[in-house]
Design an enzyme around this catalytic site. Structure first.
Site, mmCIF file in Angstrom:
data_model
loop_
_atom_site.group_PDB
_atom_site.id
_atom_site.type_symbol
_atom_site.label_atom_id
_atom_site.label_comp_id
_atom_site.label_asym_id
_atom_site.label_seq_id
_atom_site.Cartn_x
_atom_site.Cartn_y
_atom_site.Cartn_z
ATOM 1 N N LYS A 191 -2.474 1.165 -1.882
ATOM 2 C CA LYS A 191 -1.156 1.799 -1.955
ATOM 3 C C LYS A 191 -0.878 2.498 -0.632
ATOM 4 O O LYS A 191 -1.703 3.280 -0.149
ATOM 5 C CB LYS A 191 -1.093 2.810 -3.101
ATOM 6 C CG LYS A 191 0.292 3.424 -3.273
ATOM 7 C CD LYS A 191 0.309 4.457 -4.390
ATOM 8 C CE LYS A 191 1.726 4.990 -4.579
ATOM 9 N NZ LYS A 191 2.270 5.608 -3.345
ATOM 10 N N ASP A 229 1.732 4.799 1.913
ATOM 11 C CA ASP A 229 2.742 5.850 1.860
ATOM 12 C C ASP A 229 3.570 5.792 3.128
ATOM 13 O O ASP A 229 3.206 6.358 4.164
ATOM 14 C CB ASP A 229 2.083 7.218 1.714
ATOM 15 C CG ASP A 229 3.110 8.319 1.444
ATOM 16 O OD1 ASP A 229 4.223 7.984 1.013
ATOM 17 O OD2 ASP A 229 2.789 9.498 1.661
ATOM 18 N N GLU A 270 -3.770 6.367 -0.565
ATOM 19 C CA GLU A 270 -2.822 6.987 -1.480
ATOM 20 C C GLU A 270 -3.081 6.579 -2.924
ATOM 21 O O GLU A 270 -2.642 7.248 -3.852
ATOM 22 C CB GLU A 270 -1.390 6.594 -1.103
ATOM 23 C CG GLU A 270 -0.934 7.128 0.241
ATOM 24 C CD GLU A 270 -0.902 8.639 0.263
ATOM 25 O OE1 GLU A 270 -0.360 9.232 -0.681
ATOM 26 O OE2 GLU A 270 -1.428 9.224 1.220
#
Length: 321
Positions: free
Chosen positions: A28, A30, A171
């Protein structure tokens, strides 16, 4: 002729932790979600809301224009990495507000465009292909290096390695159905598992500064309910530089309104109300029983997300341990 345009597929927040075969795990990121379009010599880089990003990220546009493929539509995330390889939304803020290529490059903030999906290749629409096949084609079709990276994945088989991802400074994880088509909406075929409590919130007002502080004291924040009402979620007063306090105060003053945009009372003395259109990214340690942010910290404004899209995301406070 109207330019080709897609809406990005969005992941659904999830507390699920077990995944069998048929799911793919990705890091993930960001940053700024961005779709890249190339049609011959023309390259466009657009945010989720259709904002043109290429002027602020000229090195990405140049790298995309140098690809051997003449026509494509790509999906990915623009990030700024810190010295440890973790994504830094705060660092990326220094580039997000700039639209002049020379000024953007002069910041010295290097950006990377992580590509994770392929929506079109030459004259072929690939959105109906299974994700695993789209990623195989994406990996082979482009030349990677410099600011362009292919987003690696692994196949799921049991508990999601979220603790491992969190320990690496990520993340969180994005978990995707390997056989899923690309859907131009939010879908449970893509799930996001987060390491820390962080999400977007709508700015509905602010308080006056105290003492020697400039600009304002704190932002008053909220999230939307399913019926569209804006629910107060607390205030954030940390994470602002002096320059940001001054610049943001000017934007807030331009959005002034006479009444509160929140549904229900806000327990702040003499607040100033603004039209609820700005979206703030905040980190925090969790939610109180009253539905308020616990120990929030401002990370930056999100120019790539509409305020009406902001809802409270679920979060398990023990998920990263």
């Amino acid at each position: 002729m109207t330019p080709l345009r897609f809406s990005p597929m969005l992941a659904t927040p999830s507390e699920r932790r077990e995944f069998g075969p048929g799911w793919l795990l990705e890091r993930k990121l960001d940053g700024i979600r961005a779709l890249a379009y190339r049609d011959g010599p023309t390259v466009r880089l657009e945010s989720r809301t259709g904002k043109q990003l290429a002027p602020g990220f000229p090195e990405l546009a140049e790298a995309l224009a140098a690809q051997p493929v003449r026509r494509f539509v790509l999906d990915g995330e623009i990030v700024a990495l810190d010295e440890h390889g973790a994504t830094s939304f705060e660092r990326l803020q220094r580039r997000m507000q700039l639209h002049d290529p020379r000024r953007a490059l002069a910041t010295g903030v290097a950006v990377t465009y992580f590509l994770f999906d392929l929506l079109r290749l030459e004259e072929y629409d690939t959105t109906r292909l299974p994700l695993a096949e789209r990623k195989r084609v994406l990996a082979r079709a482009l030349r990677y290096g410099g600011p362009l990276r292919y987003t690696e994945h692994r196949e799921a088989d049991g508990p999601a390695p979220l603790a491992e991802a969190c320990a690496r400074g990520w993340e969180g994880l994005i978990v995707k159905r390997a056989d899923g088509a690309y859907q131009q909406r939010r879908s449970s075929d893509w799930l996001k598992l987060k390491c820390t409590a962080a999400q977007e919130l709508v700015v509905g007002g602010f308080t006056d500064p105290a003492g020697s502080r400039a600009g304002f004291g704190a932002l008053l924040l909220g999230t939307h309910l399913a019926d569209g009402r804006l629910r107060y979620a607390g205030k954030v007063g940390t994470g602002f530089s002096t320059a940001v306090l001054h610049a943001l105060r000017a934007r807030l003053d331009a959005l002034a309104r006479p009444g509160s945009p929140f549904d229900g009372p806000v327990p702040e003395r003499a607040p100033h109300w603004v039209e609820p259109v700005l979206v703030a990214q905040c980190a925090f340690t969790g939610w109180t029983e009253e539905g308020r942010l616990r120990h929030p910290r401002f990370l930056g404004l999100r120019e790539d997300k509409e305020a009406r899209e902001v809802f409270r995301e679920s979060f398990r406070e023990d998920q990263g341990t």
